[in-house]
Design an enzyme around this catalytic site. Structure first.
Site, PDB file in Angstrom:
ATOM      1  N   ASP A   6      15.841 -12.384   1.180  1.00  0.00           N
ATOM      2  CA  ASP A   6      14.425 -12.012   1.146  1.00  0.00           C
ATOM      3  C   ASP A   6      14.192 -11.309  -0.191  1.00  0.00           C
ATOM      4  O   ASP A   6      14.552 -10.145  -0.367  1.00  0.00           O
ATOM      5  CB  ASP A   6      14.115 -11.081   2.322  1.00  0.00           C
ATOM      6  CG  ASP A   6      12.719 -10.470   2.256  1.00  0.00           C
ATOM      7  OD1 ASP A   6      11.893 -10.932   1.434  1.00  0.00           O
ATOM      8  OD2 ASP A   6      12.459  -9.518   3.022  1.00  0.00           O
ATOM      9  N   ASP A  99       7.244 -15.149   2.061  1.00  0.00           N
ATOM     10  CA  ASP A  99       7.737 -14.054   2.900  1.00  0.00           C
ATOM     11  C   ASP A  99       6.902 -13.909   4.166  1.00  0.00           C
ATOM     12  O   ASP A  99       7.443 -13.667   5.256  1.00  0.00           O
ATOM     13  CB  ASP A  99       7.775 -12.743   2.114  1.00  0.00           C
ATOM     14  CG  ASP A  99       6.447 -12.372   1.474  1.00  0.00           C
ATOM     15  OD1 ASP A  99       5.529 -13.223   1.380  1.00  0.00           O
ATOM     16  OD2 ASP A  99       6.306 -11.210   1.041  1.00  0.00           O
ATOM     17  N   THR A 172      -3.317  19.934  -0.504  1.00  0.00           N
ATOM     18  CA  THR A 172      -3.667  18.679  -1.159  1.00  0.00           C
ATOM     19  C   THR A 172      -2.629  17.597  -0.886  1.00  0.00           C
ATOM     20  O   THR A 172      -2.979  16.443  -0.590  1.00  0.00           O
ATOM     21  CB  THR A 172      -3.819  18.895  -2.677  1.00  0.00           C
ATOM     22  OG1 THR A 172      -4.880  19.828  -2.905  1.00  0.00           O
ATOM     23  CG2 THR A 172      -4.139  17.586  -3.386  1.00  0.00           C
TER      24      THR A 172
END
Length: 239
Positions: A6, A99, A172
């Protein structure tokens, strides 16, 4: 033994299969692709290779040369209109990523009912596979890390730092992580609605960000290590 590859945008994942079970799996960064030669040398006898390559012809050619050194011929799949229990309803079936096609075949082999097939890597894909094995279509969005990186790159004061998912973020870093996770989760859950009414429907989740997404998803799901490799193994077994 059969070797399945892959080849994604940043790394190569490999698996060794004896026709019944996995005998080994691993991954190599594309930036260190020559190191795959050492992996090949240690695998022992391999009779054939099959792979899905979305990294382009140059990477494919490089891998072909490495495989040739151990007597293997590179065989790369292309999406079909129909095969291995899946019908491809893409408007141009050949334009579907190799894929994604392999992942759909793997999903059908593992779960012969309706599924939302989700791969969460550099990009996140969520593909609708109905109970009859028809790929109805799907979405592509930036992956979790790519979302975070884009905020750091394209804004003046948002950092690329690790944060945590919080119900009401007060830092944040947590706000960025939580926001990006909500975007991923929301897309997946909205797409799952398209198969939710079908008997036995599941979200089949794989990819590098699966561990971050799975505990937060509010739909029936099953984590799978690598659906692309599963699909490639099914193709060889059916061939």
């Amino acid at each position: 033994m059969d070797l399945l590859l892959d080849v994604g945008n940043t790394r190569l994942k490999w698996g060794l299969h004896d026709g019944t079970r996995w005998c080994g799996q691993g991954a190599v960064l594309l930036s260190a692709l020559d190191g795959f030669a050492d992996v090949l040398a240690g695998l022992g006898p391999v009779r054939r290779m099959l792979g899905a390559n979305v990294a382009g012809a140059m990477v494919g050619g490089h891998l072909g040369a490495l495989l040739g050194r151990v007597g293997l011929t590179a065989q790369w799949i292309s999406p079909l209109e129909e095969g291995f229990g899946v019908r491809n309803a893409y408007l141009e079936p050949s334009r579907l990523g190799a894929d994604r096609w392999a992942a759909l075949v793997g999903a059908r082999a593992i779960h012969p009912a309706a599924a939302l097939v989700v791969t969460s890597g550099t990009a996140t894909t969520a593909d609708v596979l109905d109970g009859q094995g028809v790929f109805q279509g799907g979405v592509i969005l930036p992956g979790l890390d790519l979302m975070r990186l884009s905020l750091a790159r394209d804004t003046a004061q948002l950092p690329y730092t690790d944060g945590r998912f919080q119900r009401t973020p007060r830092r944040t870093a947590d706000a960025i992580q939580t926001g990006c996770l909500h975007a991923q989760l929301g897309a997946i859950e909205r797409m799952f609605r398209l198969v939710a009414a079908e008997p036995g429907s599941l979200c089949l989740l794989n990819g590098g960000a699966a561990a971050s997404l799975a505990p937060l998803l509010e739909c029936p799901l099953r984590e799978v290590d690598n659906l692309v490799l599963e699909g490639l193994a099914r193709m060889l077994a059916s061939g």
